[in-house]
Motif scaffolding. Structure first.
Motif, mmCIF file in Angstrom:
data_model
loop_
_atom_site.group_PDB
_atom_site.id
_atom_site.type_symbol
_atom_site.label_atom_id
_atom_site.label_comp_id
_atom_site.label_asym_id
_atom_site.label_seq_id
_atom_site.Cartn_x
_atom_site.Cartn_y
_atom_site.Cartn_z
ATOM 1 N N ASN A 274 0.799 -1.221 0.000
ATOM 2 C CA ASN A 274 0.000 0.000 0.000
ATOM 3 C C ASN A 274 0.833 1.274 0.000
ATOM 4 O O ASN A 274 0.299 2.358 0.144
ATOM 5 N N GLU A 275 2.136 1.177 -0.157
ATOM 6 C CA GLU A 275 3.011 2.342 -0.218
ATOM 7 C C GLU A 275 3.231 2.738 -1.679
ATOM 8 O O GLU A 275 3.169 1.905 -2.575
ATOM 9 N N PRO A 276 3.534 4.025 -1.934
ATOM 10 C CA PRO A 276 3.848 4.417 -3.309
ATOM 11 C C PRO A 276 5.129 3.743 -3.779
ATOM 12 O O PRO A 276 6.038 3.469 -2.982
ATOM 13 N N ASP A 277 5.211 3.477 -5.066
ATOM 14 C CA ASP A 277 6.382 2.794 -5.613
ATOM 15 C C ASP A 277 7.682 3.549 -5.366
ATOM 16 O O ASP A 277 8.738 2.936 -5.228
ATOM 17 N N ASP A 278 7.624 4.887 -5.292
ATOM 18 C CA ASP A 278 8.853 5.661 -5.087
ATOM 19 C C ASP A 278 9.511 5.400 -3.736
ATOM 20 O O ASP A 278 10.671 5.770 -3.533
ATOM 21 N N ILE A 279 8.821 4.744 -2.824
ATOM 22 C CA ILE A 279 9.449 4.398 -1.547
ATOM 23 C C ILE A 279 10.543 3.342 -1.753
ATOM 24 O O ILE A 279 11.426 3.173 -0.930
ATOM 25 N N HIS A 280 10.489 2.664 -2.906
ATOM 26 C CA HIS A 280 11.482 1.641 -3.243
ATOM 27 C C HIS A 280 12.532 2.220 -4.191
ATOM 28 O O HIS A 280 12.846 1.659 -5.237
ATOM 29 N N SER A 281 13.053 3.361 -3.823
ATOM 30 C CA SER A 281 14.097 4.076 -4.549
ATOM 31 C C SER A 281 14.971 4.754 -3.507
ATOM 32 O O SER A 281 14.528 4.990 -2.384
ATOM 33 N N ASP A 282 16.204 5.064 -3.847
ATOM 34 C CA ASP A 282 16.975 5.933 -2.963
ATOM 35 C C ASP A 282 16.209 7.244 -2.841
ATOM 36 O O ASP A 282 15.684 7.760 -3.831
ATOM 37 N N GLY A 283 16.108 7.764 -1.650
ATOM 38 C CA GLY A 283 15.388 9.011 -1.441
ATOM 39 C C GLY A 283 15.129 9.270 0.023
ATOM 40 O O GLY A 283 15.687 8.599 0.903
ATOM 41 N N LEU A 284 14.264 10.235 0.304
ATOM 42 C CA LEU A 284 14.011 10.703 1.668
ATOM 43 C C LEU A 284 12.531 10.651 2.011
ATOM 44 O O LEU A 284 11.678 10.784 1.139
ATOM 45 N N GLU A 285 12.266 10.510 3.292
ATOM 46 C CA GLU A 285 10.956 10.778 3.857
ATOM 47 C C GLU A 285 11.195 11.840 4.934
ATOM 48 O O GLU A 285 12.070 11.679 5.777
ATOM 49 N N ILE A 286 10.407 12.914 4.859
ATOM 50 C CA ILE A 286 10.585 14.039 5.769
ATOM 51 C C ILE A 286 9.268 14.284 6.486
ATOM 52 O O ILE A 286 8.215 14.378 5.850
ATOM 53 N N PHE A 287 9.341 14.374 7.821
ATOM 54 C CA PHE A 287 8.157 14.607 8.643
ATOM 55 C C PHE A 287 8.419 15.814 9.525
ATOM 56 O O PHE A 287 9.501 15.950 10.099
ATOM 57 N N LEU A 288 7.413 16.685 9.634
ATOM 58 C CA LEU A 288 7.571 17.935 10.365
ATOM 59 C C LEU A 288 6.256 18.271 11.048
ATOM 60 O O LEU A 288 5.184 18.133 10.453
ATOM 61 N N ARG A 289 6.344 18.683 12.310
ATOM 62 C CA ARG A 289 5.153 19.151 13.037
ATOM 63 C C ARG A 289 5.517 20.424 13.770
ATOM 64 O O ARG A 289 6.433 20.437 14.590
ATOM 65 N N LEU A 290 4.768 21.498 13.474
ATOM 66 C CA LEU A 290 5.102 22.803 14.043
ATOM 67 C C LEU A 290 4.725 22.924 15.511
ATOM 68 O O LEU A 290 5.424 23.574 16.277
ATOM 69 N N GLU A 291 3.614 22.351 15.895
ATOM 70 C CA GLU A 291 3.141 22.407 17.284
ATOM 71 C C GLU A 291 2.747 21.000 17.721
ATOM 72 O O GLU A 291 2.318 20.187 16.899
ATOM 73 N N ALA A 292 2.829 20.726 19.020
ATOM 74 C CA ALA A 292 2.523 19.386 19.531
ATOM 75 C C ALA A 292 1.103 18.942 19.198
ATOM 76 O O ALA A 292 0.852 17.759 19.000
ATOM 77 N N ASP A 293 0.176 19.887 19.110
ATOM 78 C CA ASP A 293 -1.214 19.519 18.834
ATOM 79 C C ASP A 293 -1.611 19.744 17.376
ATOM 80 O O ASP A 293 -2.778 19.621 17.015
ATOM 81 N N ALA A 294 -0.651 20.066 16.527
ATOM 82 C CA ALA A 294 -0.933 20.337 15.113
ATOM 83 C C ALA A 294 -0.755 19.067 14.283
ATOM 84 O O ALA A 294 -0.031 18.150 14.664
ATOM 85 N N ALA A 295 -1.414 19.049 13.145
ATOM 86 C CA ALA A 295 -1.265 17.924 12.218
ATOM 87 C C ALA A 295 0.164 17.903 11.669
ATOM 88 O O ALA A 295 0.688 18.945 11.269
ATOM 89 N N PRO A 296 0.805 16.735 11.653
ATOM 90 C CA PRO A 296 2.153 16.655 11.097
ATOM 91 C C PRO A 296 2.117 16.603 9.565
ATOM 92 O O PRO A 296 1.153 16.133 8.969
ATOM 93 N N TYR A 297 3.167 17.113 8.972
ATOM 94 C CA TYR A 297 3.357 17.066 7.522
ATOM 95 C C TYR A 297 4.273 15.898 7.196
ATOM 96 O O TYR A 297 5.191 15.589 7.957
#
Length: 156
Positions: free
Chosen positions: A27-50
């Motif tokens: 169920n993951e996108p095919d690009d996850i099976h390539s060299d690359g990055l996953e970046i996660f960021l959350r501005l506030e503890a109660d905010a939705a993460p990106y």
């Protein structure tokens, strides 16, 4: 914007072409099976993460960007480029997150960085290198960590 440069050292860069046939693996996108990055960021503890999946495009210096399912964010929030190096590859990018302009030196944001590694002759990535919080331990579930355990990134 948050500017990020990631210099990855590996003997052979293995990239998935944009027009490659679907892998139909999970169920993951095919690009996850390539060299690359996953970046996660959350501005506030109660905010939705990106969440973003960022991979080099083998047909030039462009990046292919996808939003990670279940996380806020849109591919247009990420701009940048990649280049091959003598020791692997370098990705430089800008994350333009809404309300980022209110951040200042000393602020802390939740941040995780995953480097996906692909090797020749495999269909699935070989592994991930993870920079995160959690006191030295990372528990990925469904390739992701609970956002409450993101690492702290202090802005300067």
């Amino acid at each position: 914007a948050l500017y990020l440069a990631v210099d990855v050292t590996k003997p052979e860069v293995v990239l998935r072409a944009a027009g490659a046939p679907p892998l139909l693996l999970d169920n993951e996108p095919d690009d996850i099976h390539s060299d690359g990055l996953e970046i996660f960021l959350r501005l506030e503890a109660d905010a939705a993460p990106y969440g973003f999946l960022v991979v080099p495009d083998p047909d030039g210096d462009a990046l292919r960007v996808g939003a990670v399912a279940g996380f806020a964010g849109a591919p247009a929030m990420v701009t940048g480029a990649w280049s091959a190096t003598d020791t692997g590859y370098l990705i430089t990018l800008a994350l333009r997150i809404p309300d980022w302009g209110t951040r200042q030196g000393g602020d802390r944001v939740g941040f995780d960085l995953l480097v996906n590694e692909m090797v020749p002759d495999r269909e699935r990535r070989a592994g991930q290198l993870v920079w995160s919080g959690g006191g030295g331990w990372v528990w990925l579930r469904g390739d992701r960590q609970d956002p409450a355990r993101f690492g702290d990134l202090e802005l300067v």
